[in-house]
Motif scaffolding. Sequence first.
Motif, mmCIF file in Angstrom:
data_model
loop_
_atom_site.group_PDB
_atom_site.id
_atom_site.type_symbol
_atom_site.label_atom_id
_atom_site.label_comp_id
_atom_site.label_asym_id
_atom_site.label_seq_id
_atom_site.Cartn_x
_atom_site.Cartn_y
_atom_site.Cartn_z
ATOM 1 N N ASP A 15 -10.106 -35.973 44.976
ATOM 2 C CA ASP A 15 -9.001 -35.034 44.780
ATOM 3 C C ASP A 15 -8.985 -33.949 45.849
ATOM 4 O OD1 ASP A 15 -8.848 -36.520 42.503
ATOM 5 O OD2 ASP A 15 -9.240 -34.887 41.109
ATOM 6 N N ASP A 16 -10.139 -33.680 46.449
ATOM 7 C CA ASP A 16 -10.212 -32.651 47.495
ATOM 8 C C ASP A 16 -9.315 -32.986 48.685
ATOM 9 O OD1 ASP A 16 -11.913 -30.911 46.227
ATOM 10 O OD2 ASP A 16 -13.628 -31.254 47.547
ATOM 11 N N GLU A 21 -5.162 -31.573 52.611
ATOM 12 C CA GLU A 21 -3.982 -31.933 53.391
ATOM 13 C C GLU A 21 -2.872 -30.909 53.213
ATOM 14 O OE1 GLU A 21 -1.827 -36.104 54.050
ATOM 15 O OE2 GLU A 21 -1.293 -35.198 52.131
ATOM 16 N N GLN A 22 -2.651 -30.452 51.994
ATOM 17 C CA GLN A 22 -1.624 -29.440 51.736
ATOM 18 C C GLN A 22 -1.926 -28.142 52.461
ATOM 19 O OE1 GLN A 22 -1.520 -29.189 47.431
ATOM 20 N NE2 GLN A 22 0.213 -30.585 47.315
ATOM 21 N N LEU A 23 -3.199 -27.775 52.521
ATOM 22 C CA LEU A 23 -3.585 -26.525 53.159
ATOM 23 C C LEU A 23 -3.516 -26.591 54.681
ATOM 24 C CD1 LEU A 23 -6.660 -25.654 50.899
ATOM 25 C CD2 LEU A 23 -4.432 -24.504 50.912
ATOM 26 N N LEU A 190 -18.672 -33.970 45.191
ATOM 27 C CA LEU A 190 -18.581 -32.608 44.677
ATOM 28 C C LEU A 190 -17.228 -31.991 45.037
ATOM 29 C CD1 LEU A 190 -20.414 -30.471 43.234
ATOM 30 C CD2 LEU A 190 -21.025 -29.655 45.524
ATOM 31 N N HIS A 191 -16.470 -31.571 44.022
ATOM 32 C CA HIS A 191 -15.189 -30.893 44.269
ATOM 33 C C HIS A 191 -15.460 -29.469 44.765
ATOM 34 C CE1 HIS A 191 -13.864 -34.000 41.327
ATOM 35 N NE2 HIS A 191 -12.758 -33.966 42.045
ATOM 36 N N THR A 192 -15.022 -29.176 45.981
ATOM 37 C CA THR A 192 -15.268 -27.839 46.541
ATOM 38 C C THR A 192 -14.052 -27.227 47.218
ATOM 39 O OG1 THR A 192 -16.050 -28.788 48.638
ATOM 40 C CG2 THR A 192 -17.719 -28.315 46.950
ATOM 41 N N ALA A 193 -13.026 -28.006 47.521
ATOM 42 C CA ALA A 193 -11.919 -27.513 48.337
ATOM 43 C C ALA A 193 -11.244 -26.291 47.733
ATOM 44 C CB ALA A 193 -10.887 -28.623 48.554
ATOM 45 N N ALA A 194 -11.207 -26.214 46.410
ATOM 46 C CA ALA A 194 -10.545 -25.081 45.752
ATOM 47 C C ALA A 194 -11.440 -23.852 45.645
ATOM 48 C CB ALA A 194 -10.083 -25.496 44.353
ATOM 49 N N HIS A 195 -12.718 -24.007 46.015
ATOM 50 C CA HIS A 195 -13.683 -22.940 45.752
ATOM 51 C C HIS A 195 -14.267 -22.300 46.994
ATOM 52 C CE1 HIS A 195 -13.258 -24.901 41.960
ATOM 53 N NE2 HIS A 195 -14.137 -25.859 42.198
ATOM 54 N N ILE A 196 -13.897 -22.751 48.177
ATOM 55 C CA ILE A 196 -14.577 -22.297 49.391
ATOM 56 C C ILE A 196 -14.411 -20.804 49.621
ATOM 57 C CG2 ILE A 196 -14.685 -22.536 51.906
ATOM 58 C CD1 ILE A 196 -13.945 -25.511 51.489
ATOM 59 N N GLY A 197 -13.205 -20.285 49.396
ATOM 60 C CA GLY A 197 -12.982 -18.842 49.547
ATOM 61 C C GLY A 197 -13.874 -18.037 48.622
ATOM 62 N N LEU A 198 -13.962 -18.445 47.371
ATOM 63 C CA LEU A 198 -14.822 -17.776 46.396
ATOM 64 C C LEU A 198 -16.281 -17.854 46.801
ATOM 65 C CD1 LEU A 198 -15.359 -16.508 43.570
ATOM 66 C CD2 LEU A 198 -15.445 -18.841 42.679
ATOM 67 N N LEU A 199 -16.716 -19.032 47.272
ATOM 68 C CA LEU A 199 -18.105 -19.223 47.677
ATOM 69 C C LEU A 199 -18.477 -18.303 48.840
ATOM 70 C CD1 LEU A 199 -18.242 -23.132 47.544
ATOM 71 C CD2 LEU A 199 -19.359 -21.559 45.951
ATOM 72 N N GLU A 200 -17.613 -18.248 49.840
ATOM 73 C CA GLU A 200 -17.926 -17.425 51.013
ATOM 74 C C GLU A 200 -17.887 -15.945 50.678
ATOM 75 O OE1 GLU A 200 -17.037 -20.341 54.733
ATOM 76 O OE2 GLU A 200 -15.604 -18.718 54.399
ATOM 77 N N LEU A 208 -20.478 -24.419 54.049
ATOM 78 C CA LEU A 208 -19.983 -25.708 54.528
ATOM 79 C C LEU A 208 -20.167 -26.735 53.431
ATOM 80 C CD1 LEU A 208 -21.476 -25.682 58.150
ATOM 81 C CD2 LEU A 208 -19.167 -25.037 57.424
ATOM 82 N N THR A 209 -19.083 -27.421 53.074
ATOM 83 C CA THR A 209 -19.139 -28.418 52.009
ATOM 84 C C THR A 209 -18.714 -29.776 52.558
ATOM 85 O OG1 THR A 209 -16.867 -28.206 51.182
ATOM 86 C CG2 THR A 209 -18.462 -26.568 50.424
ATOM 87 N N ALA A 210 -19.112 -30.832 51.844
ATOM 88 C CA ALA A 210 -18.986 -32.181 52.404
ATOM 89 C C ALA A 210 -17.550 -32.582 52.714
ATOM 90 C CB ALA A 210 -19.630 -33.190 51.455
ATOM 91 N N ASN A 211 -16.639 -32.419 51.774
ATOM 92 C CA ASN A 211 -15.264 -32.843 52.033
ATOM 93 C C ASN A 211 -14.582 -31.937 53.055
ATOM 94 O OD1 ASN A 211 -15.343 -35.061 50.259
ATOM 95 N ND2 ASN A 211 -14.998 -33.715 48.505
ATOM 96 N N GLN A 212 -14.903 -30.655 53.023
ATOM 97 C CA GLN A 212 -14.365 -29.709 54.000
ATOM 98 C C GLN A 212 -14.758 -30.110 55.423
ATOM 99 O OE1 GLN A 212 -16.939 -26.578 54.612
ATOM 100 N NE2 GLN A 212 -15.418 -24.976 55.058
ATOM 101 N N VAL A 213 -16.071 -30.337 55.654
ATOM 102 C CA VAL A 213 -16.505 -30.658 57.013
ATOM 103 C C VAL A 213 -16.057 -32.053 57.435
ATOM 104 C CG1 VAL A 213 -18.484 -29.093 56.909
ATOM 105 C CG2 VAL A 213 -18.822 -31.524 56.362
ATOM 106 N N SER A 214 -15.876 -32.954 56.471
ATOM 107 C CA SER A 214 -15.392 -34.303 56.811
ATOM 108 C C SER A 214 -14.003 -34.236 57.420
ATOM 109 C CB SER A 214 -15.382 -35.197 55.561
ATOM 110 O OG SER A 214 -16.681 -35.423 55.076
#
Length: 243
Positions: A15-16, A21-23, A190-200, A208-214
């Motif tokens: 789902d990430d 893609e939208q972002l 691991l779903h992370t795309a919606a959480h990166i701003g919160l994490l940072e 850095l998360t797997a789907n983001q860096v991919s």
Amino acid sequence: MTALGFLYPGHSGEDDYPRIEQLLGSDIRVELVHTDIGEDAHRVDALREMGSTERLAAGMEQLRLAGAETVVWACTSGSFVYGWEGAQSQVRTLARLAGMPASSTSFAFVHAARELGVRRVAVGATYPEDVAALFTDFLRAGGLEVNGVRSSGIVTAAEVGTWGEEEVLTLARTADASGVEAVLLPDTALHTAAHIGLLEKALSKPVLTANQVSVWEGLRLADRRVNAPALGKLFTREPIVQV
């Protein structure tokens, strides 16, 4: 229009990709093809089989027909379990089969860290300890200094795919260590795309998360650079100039 191709094992955190893609904006297309996961187990023998040439080759024709210009094997554990040299061989084989530039999520982590100019990192892994140790070995082979590893001991991608914001944030916080410049969260389940701003924001450093860096790696292969602040510092920073 730039079409990025991804081979994704099974069905867990995919789902990430439409979210990312939208972002990214209307001129980036993300093409995702699911590969046969075989046995869903974070165990070295199962992970090696999951990343075998036969399983990766099965999805290539579909990506070519979709017009993909680059291909990333969107699986961290199914690449680093081969070691640095073995993962390089895997990527070379993938590029030959695809007839286009290729990489994998494991290399994406190393390249993304270099892009941000960070060397000292901590790892928050969903994997059992022995598999997490192989990831840290891979990172060190890529020139990174791993100053802390948190292993969650999860055996299946299916379980990882059920994690939400609270679990992801807890993993990142417990992995963080004094003096590290970035925290890495491997596992494309691991779903992370919606959480990166919160994490940072919570850690006050790049995450850095797997789907983001991919996806970033796919863009790098296509020689594209996209500003997408919601996807973290990796998607906003100017490239580091190597002197």
